[in-house]
Design a protein around this motif. Structure first.
Motif, PDB file in Angstrom:
ATOM      1  N   ARG A 192     -21.992   1.883  20.585  1.00  0.00           N
ATOM      2  CA  ARG A 192     -22.998   2.940  20.463  1.00  0.00           C
ATOM      3  C   ARG A 192     -23.738   3.135  21.779  1.00  0.00           C
ATOM      4  N   ALA A 193     -24.033   2.028  22.466  1.00  0.00           N
ATOM      5  CA  ALA A 193     -24.685   2.145  23.773  1.00  0.00           C
ATOM      6  C   ALA A 193     -23.753   2.819  24.784  1.00  0.00           C
ATOM      7  N   ASP A 194     -22.467   2.501  24.730  1.00  0.00           N
ATOM      8  CA  ASP A 194     -21.505   3.151  25.627  1.00  0.00           C
ATOM      9  C   ASP A 194     -21.401   4.654  25.339  1.00  0.00           C
ATOM     10  N   THR A 195     -21.542   5.027  24.064  1.00  0.00           N
ATOM     11  CA  THR A 195     -21.494   6.443  23.707  1.00  0.00           C
ATOM     12  C   THR A 195     -22.643   7.210  24.341  1.00  0.00           C
ATOM     13  N   ALA A 196     -23.849   6.637  24.287  1.00  0.00           N
ATOM     14  CA  ALA A 196     -24.998   7.286  24.914  1.00  0.00           C
ATOM     15  C   ALA A 196     -24.803   7.397  26.425  1.00  0.00           C
ATOM     16  N   LEU A 197     -24.214   6.373  27.034  1.00  0.00           N
ATOM     17  CA  LEU A 197     -23.962   6.412  28.473  1.00  0.00           C
ATOM     18  C   LEU A 197     -22.926   7.483  28.811  1.00  0.00           C
ATOM     19  N   ALA A 198     -21.826   7.529  28.055  1.00  0.00           N
ATOM     20  CA  ALA A 198     -20.788   8.529  28.312  1.00  0.00           C
ATOM     21  C   ALA A 198     -21.329   9.939  28.135  1.00  0.00           C
ATOM     22  N   LEU A 199     -22.205  10.129  27.143  1.00  0.00           N
ATOM     23  CA  LEU A 199     -22.782  11.446  26.921  1.00  0.00           C
ATOM     24  C   LEU A 199     -23.617  11.882  28.125  1.00  0.00           C
ATOM     25  N   ALA A 200     -24.440  10.978  28.650  1.00  0.00           N
ATOM     26  CA  ALA A 200     -25.267  11.304  29.814  1.00  0.00           C
ATOM     27  C   ALA A 200     -24.401  11.621  31.037  1.00  0.00           C
ATOM     28  N   LEU A 201     -23.317  10.871  31.215  1.00  0.00           N
ATOM     29  CA  LEU A 201     -22.436  11.122  32.357  1.00  0.00           C
ATOM     30  C   LEU A 201     -21.703  12.454  32.211  1.00  0.00           C
ATOM     31  N   LEU A 202     -21.298  12.783  30.996  1.00  0.00           N
ATOM     32  CA  LEU A 202     -20.611  14.058  30.772  1.00  0.00           C
ATOM     33  C   LEU A 202     -21.531  15.233  31.097  1.00  0.00           C
ATOM     34  N   LYS A 203     -22.783  15.141  30.699  1.00  0.00           N
ATOM     35  CA  LYS A 203     -23.727  16.223  31.006  1.00  0.00           C
ATOM     36  C   LYS A 203     -23.830  16.438  32.512  1.00  0.00           C
ATOM     37  N   GLN A 204     -23.942  15.340  33.259  1.00  0.00           N
ATOM     38  CA  GLN A 204     -24.058  15.464  34.712  1.00  0.00           C
ATOM     39  C   GLN A 204     -22.761  15.977  35.328  1.00  0.00           C
ATOM     40  N   ALA A 205     -21.628  15.521  34.809  1.00  0.00           N
ATOM     41  CA  ALA A 205     -20.340  15.958  35.361  1.00  0.00           C
ATOM     42  C   ALA A 205     -20.130  17.451  35.146  1.00  0.00           C
ATOM     43  N   LEU A 206     -20.498  17.975  33.982  1.00  0.00           N
ATOM     44  CA  LEU A 206     -20.347  19.400  33.713  1.00  0.00           C
ATOM     45  C   LEU A 206     -21.235  20.234  34.618  1.00  0.00           C
ATOM     46  N   ALA A 207     -22.413  19.698  34.957  1.00  0.00           N
ATOM     47  CA  ALA A 207     -23.335  20.437  35.818  1.00  0.00           C
ATOM     48  C   ALA A 207     -22.958  20.341  37.290  1.00  0.00           C
ATOM     49  N   ASP A 208     -22.427  19.186  37.713  1.00  0.00           N
ATOM     50  CA  ASP A 208     -22.166  18.950  39.145  1.00  0.00           C
ATOM     51  C   ASP A 208     -20.725  19.232  39.552  1.00  0.00           C
ATOM     52  N   TYR A 209     -19.761  18.907  38.705  1.00  0.00           N
ATOM     53  CA  TYR A 209     -18.349  19.057  39.050  1.00  0.00           C
ATOM     54  C   TYR A 209     -17.722  20.312  38.441  1.00  0.00           C
ATOM     55  N   GLY A 210     -18.187  20.690  37.247  1.00  0.00           N
ATOM     56  CA  GLY A 210     -17.522  21.768  36.530  1.00  0.00           C
ATOM     57  C   GLY A 210     -16.207  21.295  35.938  1.00  0.00           C
ATOM     58  N   ILE A 211     -15.599  22.139  35.116  1.00  0.00           N
ATOM     59  CA  ILE A 211     -14.343  21.767  34.466  1.00  0.00           C
ATOM     60  C   ILE A 211     -13.408  22.966  34.433  1.00  0.00           C
ATOM     61  N   GLY A 212     -12.105  22.678  34.460  1.00  0.00           N
ATOM     62  CA  GLY A 212     -11.105  23.728  34.422  1.00  0.00           C
ATOM     63  C   GLY A 212     -10.678  24.142  35.823  1.00  0.00           C
ATOM     64  N   GLY A 213     -10.069  25.310  35.923  1.00  0.00           N
ATOM     65  CA  GLY A 213      -9.570  25.804  37.200  1.00  0.00           C
ATOM     66  C   GLY A 213     -10.618  26.577  37.978  1.00  0.00           C
ATOM     67  N   LYS A 214     -10.375  26.714  39.282  1.00  0.00           N
ATOM     68  CA  LYS A 214     -11.170  27.538  40.175  1.00  0.00           C
ATOM     69  C   LYS A 214     -12.643  27.129  40.227  1.00  0.00           C
ATOM     70  N   THR A 215     -12.920  25.833  40.133  1.00  0.00           N
ATOM     71  CA  THR A 215     -14.311  25.380  40.235  1.00  0.00           C
ATOM     72  C   THR A 215     -14.874  25.633  41.630  1.00  0.00           C
ATOM     73  N   SER A 216     -14.007  25.669  42.639  1.00  0.00           N
ATOM     74  CA  SER A 216     -14.484  25.961  43.991  1.00  0.00           C
ATOM     75  C   SER A 216     -14.973  27.401  44.119  1.00  0.00           C
TER      76      SER A 216
END
Length: 405
Positions: free
Chosen positions: A278-302
């Motif tokens: 459960r603690a790992d789930t909360a950590l993964a959720l926080a990392l996913l939020k940051q990754a979607l905001a900073d890295y983006g997902i899918g093609g043509k993120t550049s």
């Protein structure tokens, strides 16, 4: 041989005029073009599809249109190998699909509610995020159009596969020097740093599954918006024929579909109900939020595609109190949250069987009005997400309305 002319295969005999476009070959070509089916289907099936999709009708299943019901003109097919349709046919067809996209609302809403019920039954953590501009996942997928869009196999809704979300999160966690704040087992905020994280345990290895499960992200309430975009390779002969890239090659615009300004619901669940997972789930959720905001997902993120911002301050349904339950003060808030988690873990059938009097008793046992309002909001939200009609539990429904006025 004297007095006779020899002709070789592929050569016209001297003195014989070339065939005019209206001659035998031209007539055959015209006849073949007139019988060319508008769809690459058997004649009877093509006729039925043409009737169903004609007169500005739109098929609610986008996947069928993109992979099965592609007009011949869009594929640039012609009986004459020297003749090709204009790329404008593809653009007009895709534009019509984007503007007319409207999935079966009942089917889309039902699919979203089942996704919510399934993920909550596994104690998943959720959040909602909206695309900043556009997103295209699966652009290089296997398609006769040579551009694709990832859709749900059965419901044909645009989705973000859980495998893509897991790969994005792991990539972000491995490359960035991050620090996030997540609740501990007692619900108190705690700082977690990269040096403290066991990424192999969190995401798994070839020999062992990870401690968290990433689910496909679904459009909120099954509602999505499509837009048309275009890319223009400037060296088509280089990509297709192996010629060196040069500026004298003719670029051909390629249109493709994107998902635009759509809110998606994300879910991550612990693999086991242990405190560590459960603690790992909360950590993964926080990392996913940051990754979607900073890295983006899918093609043509550049080019600015695929970036998300988290949805906050969303107005609650049915006129509920817009105040954030986390900001309310009073006794028993943790008790109310614990009761809400128990209800969220029920299946829709179990929640349906749970009587209104039992839930009224749980509300009455809350030690403060703030705890009652928090639990009332959660009861209303859980019934809505699981597709259970709260109004049938009339006494409970009326009491919740009074609490949230």
């Amino acid at each position: 041989m004297s007095g006779m002319e020899h002709s070789h295969p592929g050569q016209r005999s001297p003195g014989r005029p070339p065939q005019s476009p209206g001659g035998p070959s031209g007539k055959k070509r015209a006849t073949a073009e007139s019988h060319l089916s508008p769809y690459l289907l058997p004649q009877e099936a093509a006729s039925l599809v043409q009737q169903a999709l004609g007169s500005s009708k739109v098929c609610p299943n986008l996947g069928l249109q993109l992979h099965r019901y592609i007009p011949s003109a869009v594929l640039q097919l012609s009986p004459d190998s020297d003749s090709k349709a204009s790329p404008a046919a593809r653009q007009q067809w895709l534009q019509a699909l984007a503007q007319g996209y409207q999935p079966d609302q009942a089917l889309a809403t039902g699919a979203y509610q089942r996704w919510q019920a399934f993920t909550r039954a596994l104690n998943a953590l959720h959040f909602e995020a909206e695309i900043d501009w556009r997103m295209v996942v699966g652009l290089g997928g296997n398609s006769v159009l040579e551009t694709d869009l990832t859709l749900h196999r059965n419901y044909s809704l645009p989705i973000v596969p859980g495998s893509a979300l897991k790969g994005l999160t792991r990539n972000y966690a491995a490359q960035e020097d991050w620090e996030v704040t997540i609740p501990d087992e007692q619900g108190q905020p705690r700082q977690r740093k990269k040096a403290e994280a066991d990424l192999n345990r969190l995401f798994g290895t070839l020999d062992q599954a990870g401690s968290v499960i990433f689910f496909d992200a679904m459009p909120l309430k099954g509602e999505a918006r499509l837009e048309l975009d275009v890319m223009t390779p400037h060296y088509p002969d280089y990509y297709q024929g192996g010629k060196p890239p040069s500026n004298d090659q003719q670029p051909v615009p390629i249109t493709f579909l994107t998902v635009a300004k759509t809110t998606f619901a994300f879910a991550i669940a612990p693999r086991t109900p242990t405190p560590g997972d459960r603690a790992d789930t909360a950590l993964a959720l926080a990392l996913l939020k940051q990754a979607l905001a900073d890295y983006g997902i899918g093609g043509k993120t550049s080019a600015g595609y695929g970036y998300f911002h988290q949805v906050t301050n969303m107005p609650p349904p049915n006129g509920a109190d817009p105040a954030d339950p986390q900001e309310e003060k009073g006794e028993g808030l943790e008790e109310a949250r614990a009761k809400a988690r128990e209800l969220a873990a029920l299946t829709p059938e179990q929640l349906q069987r749970k009587g209104g009097q039992e839930l009224l008793g749980a509300l009455a046992q809350m030690p403060s009005p703030a705890a009652q309002r928090l639990l009332a909001r959660e009861i209303e939200k859980i019934h809505r997400q699981k597709g259970v009609d709260l109004q049938k539990k009339s006494a409970l429904f009326n009491y919740i309305k009074q609490l949230l006025q």
